[in-house]
Write a protein that holds these residues in place. Structure first.
Motif, mmCIF file in Angstrom:
data_model
loop_
_atom_site.group_PDB
_atom_site.id
_atom_site.type_symbol
_atom_site.label_atom_id
_atom_site.label_comp_id
_atom_site.label_asym_id
_atom_site.label_seq_id
_atom_site.Cartn_x
_atom_site.Cartn_y
_atom_site.Cartn_z
ATOM 1 N N ASP A 316 16.513 93.047 111.407
ATOM 2 C CA ASP A 316 17.094 91.746 111.088
ATOM 3 C C ASP A 316 17.076 91.452 109.591
ATOM 4 O O ASP A 316 17.611 90.440 109.148
ATOM 5 N N ALA A 317 16.476 92.336 108.797
ATOM 6 C CA ALA A 317 16.472 92.159 107.342
ATOM 7 C C ALA A 317 17.881 92.326 106.794
ATOM 8 O O ALA A 317 18.687 93.107 107.301
ATOM 9 N N GLN A 318 18.184 91.571 105.735
ATOM 10 C CA GLN A 318 19.484 91.688 105.084
ATOM 11 C C GLN A 318 19.485 92.885 104.137
ATOM 12 O O GLN A 318 18.505 93.148 103.445
ATOM 13 N N MET A 319 20.622 93.578 104.086
ATOM 14 C CA MET A 319 20.747 94.761 103.249
ATOM 15 C C MET A 319 21.102 94.367 101.814
ATOM 16 O O MET A 319 22.261 94.374 101.397
ATOM 17 N N TYR A 320 20.092 93.985 101.091
ATOM 18 C CA TYR A 320 20.153 93.844 99.639
ATOM 19 C C TYR A 320 18.732 94.018 99.148
ATOM 20 O O TYR A 320 17.785 94.017 99.945
ATOM 21 N N ALA A 321 18.540 94.202 97.855
ATOM 22 C CA ALA A 321 17.228 94.586 97.345
ATOM 23 C C ALA A 321 16.133 93.622 97.779
ATOM 24 O O ALA A 321 15.086 94.032 98.293
ATOM 25 N N GLY A 323 16.179 91.432 100.226
ATOM 26 C CA GLY A 323 16.057 91.345 101.673
ATOM 27 C C GLY A 323 15.206 92.462 102.240
ATOM 28 O O GLY A 323 14.383 92.245 103.140
ATOM 29 N N ILE A 324 15.386 93.677 101.737
ATOM 30 C CA ILE A 324 14.579 94.793 102.197
ATOM 31 C C ILE A 324 13.161 94.698 101.646
ATOM 32 O O ILE A 324 12.188 95.075 102.312
ATOM 33 N N ALA A 325 13.030 94.162 100.438
ATOM 34 C CA ALA A 325 11.682 93.995 99.868
ATOM 35 C C ALA A 325 10.832 93.065 100.720
ATOM 36 O O ALA A 325 9.606 93.223 100.796
#
Length: 452
Positions: A316-321, A323-325
């Motif tokens: 469910d994390a967003q794919m941008y730096a 969001g993944i962090a």
């Protein structure tokens, strides 16, 4: 290699307004050469940049767009360009394209170079104008023979059309572009190791400062950018910052689109141009199609072998730096790998660490000695011959080889997946410790190939 834009129910058309990197792709996968590229608005951005914008205005436009490096580090491109010296007397400057794509499970730059070589040439032409660089090099992974052939043809076509060489577009600006194939070292993905290799030296990273913008190739000011990064420049110049920022999903701190993909035992492995901020679950389920029948998702990596493992609940994390962090690792290259439930994590990590140990330049002790040490321990655990304390030793290596403790970022990237694998799947490591072997015999230990 699959290049598609399929959504949950129907095909999503690639258009110039939504897919600046891939809308020109041919359905048959053949390269787009100069004549066709120009019918698809090719080099229009370069003509606009040369006719309407000063070098400083181009730099500011890229800075305002929020474009960040697409090679994995994510450093703001305009800020990097702004580090080049302002002194007009320093008239020998270089632009280097980092095309040494050796990150396991990553092939996005290869697609751009093989199928859209003129997009990279145009991006480098505009960038060279902004940086006042008179010569550029595409430092290409040696195994990318098709990309090398296609890029060299594109360079010749551009030269014949007056888009490279002397007095480009009648402006008095000269730019020579050279395709250089490397000898094949993962460490050349680090920009200063790339510079050393280009100069004919051993591919060791350099101490920074001085940074390449001040002292780069042959001691001259140099800017190094990734293939995908440079391919974003024409669309930014042509369409403006507001449009570029509008491409990302709400909540994303990164701007524009990104080439993302999924490999492993998914139903539809492939590569797609998608907006930053896309939920990883949408990438995995709607584009990659979820796991193949008979397989279950065990864990996944968001962006190459040097990123940490995540669990299915992290989709469910967003794919941008950022969001993944938030879920504990880095986005990296944005090309994810699904690990299925038949894979033992010890075997997977042993395979990965063998690669990273082999590709170490050997310059600093933690990396040179620490990575082979991790391989030795993992091999023992894989064969049920691990000793009490081995897992703690591995965790110690994860710490000792972490960010800021080695000469470059090679070792920190190498041990990040190891630390996350122990965190989430420690019982599989404990099963290979000799006193516990019998109690955990049901955990299979079979070698695998990364990305298979």
């Amino acid at each position: 290699m699959t290049i598609t834009s399929f959504g949950p129910a129907n095909r999503i058309a690639r258009t110039a307004e939504t897919h600046p990197l891939t809308w020109r792709l041919r359905d048959d996968g053949e390269p787009v050469w100069l004549d066709e590229y120009q019918t698809k608005n090719g080099y229009a951005a370069a003509r606009k940049a040369f006719a309407e914008q000063s070098p400083d205005e181009i730099v500011q436009a890229v800075k305002d767009s929020g474009l960040k490096g697409r090679g994995g580090a994510g450093f703001p491109t305009g800020v990097k360009w702004g580090l080049m010296p302002k002194d007009e007397s320093m008239n020998i400057r270089y632009l280097l394209c980092n095309a040494d794509e050796m990150e396991p499970n990553t092939w996005k730059d290869r697609m751009l170079m093989e199928q859209l070589p003129h997009l990279l040439v145009e991006g480098m032409l505009i960038s060279a104008r902004a940086l006042k660089a008179y010569r550029g090099y595409i430092f290409l992974r040696g195994e990318y023979t098709t990309a090398a052939k296609n890029l060299r043809r594109a360079v010749k076509e551009a030269e014949a059309a007056g888009l490279l060489g002397k007095n480009i577009l009648g402006t008095g600006f000269d730019f020579e572009l050279i395709v250089h194939t490397g000898a094949g070292r993962y460490i050349c993905g680090e920009e200063t190791a790339l510079i050393n290799s280009l100069e004919g030296r051993r591919a060791n990273p350099r101490s920074k400062p001085p940074f390449p913008a001040a002292v780069g190739v042959w001691g001259k000011p140099t800017c190094v950018n990734n293939v995908e990064t440079l391919c974003n420049v024409p669309a930014i110049v042509e369409n403006g910052n507001d449009w570029y920022k509008s491409l990302a999903r709400a909540g994303s701190e990164d701007q524009g689109t990104k080439l993302m993909g999924f490999s492993g035992k998914v139903k539809n492995p492939g590569l797609w141009e998608l907006p930053f901020g896309l939920p990883a679950r949408e990438l995995f389920e709607d584009y990659a199609g979820g796991m193949r029948d008979g397989f279950k998702l065990k864990c996944w990596q968001p962006g190459g072998a040097g990123t940490g493992f995540l669990l299915p609940e992290h989709l469910d994390a967003q794919m941008y730096a950022g969001g993944i962090a938030k879920v504990g690792t880095r986005m990296g290259t944005g090309l994810a790998m699904a690990v299925d439930d038949s894979v033992n994590m010890v075997s997977l990590l042993r395979n990965m660490e063998e690669f990273f140990a082999q590709e170490s330049c050997g310059f600093c002790t933690p990396c040179r000695d620490g990575l082979p040490w991790s391989v030795k321990i993992l091999r023992a655990i894989e064969h049920g011959e691990g000793q009490p304390g081995d897992i703690e030793t591995l965790l110690g290596l994860v710490n000792f080889l972490g960010p800021g403790k080695t000469f470059c970022a090679h070792a920190p990237g190498a041990v990040e997946p190891l630390g996350s694998a122990i965190k989430y799947f420690r019982p599989e490591f404990e099963a290979g410790i000799a006193p516990q072997r019998d109690a955990n015999a049901s955990l299979a230990q079979r070698p695998i190939v990364v990305g298979a």
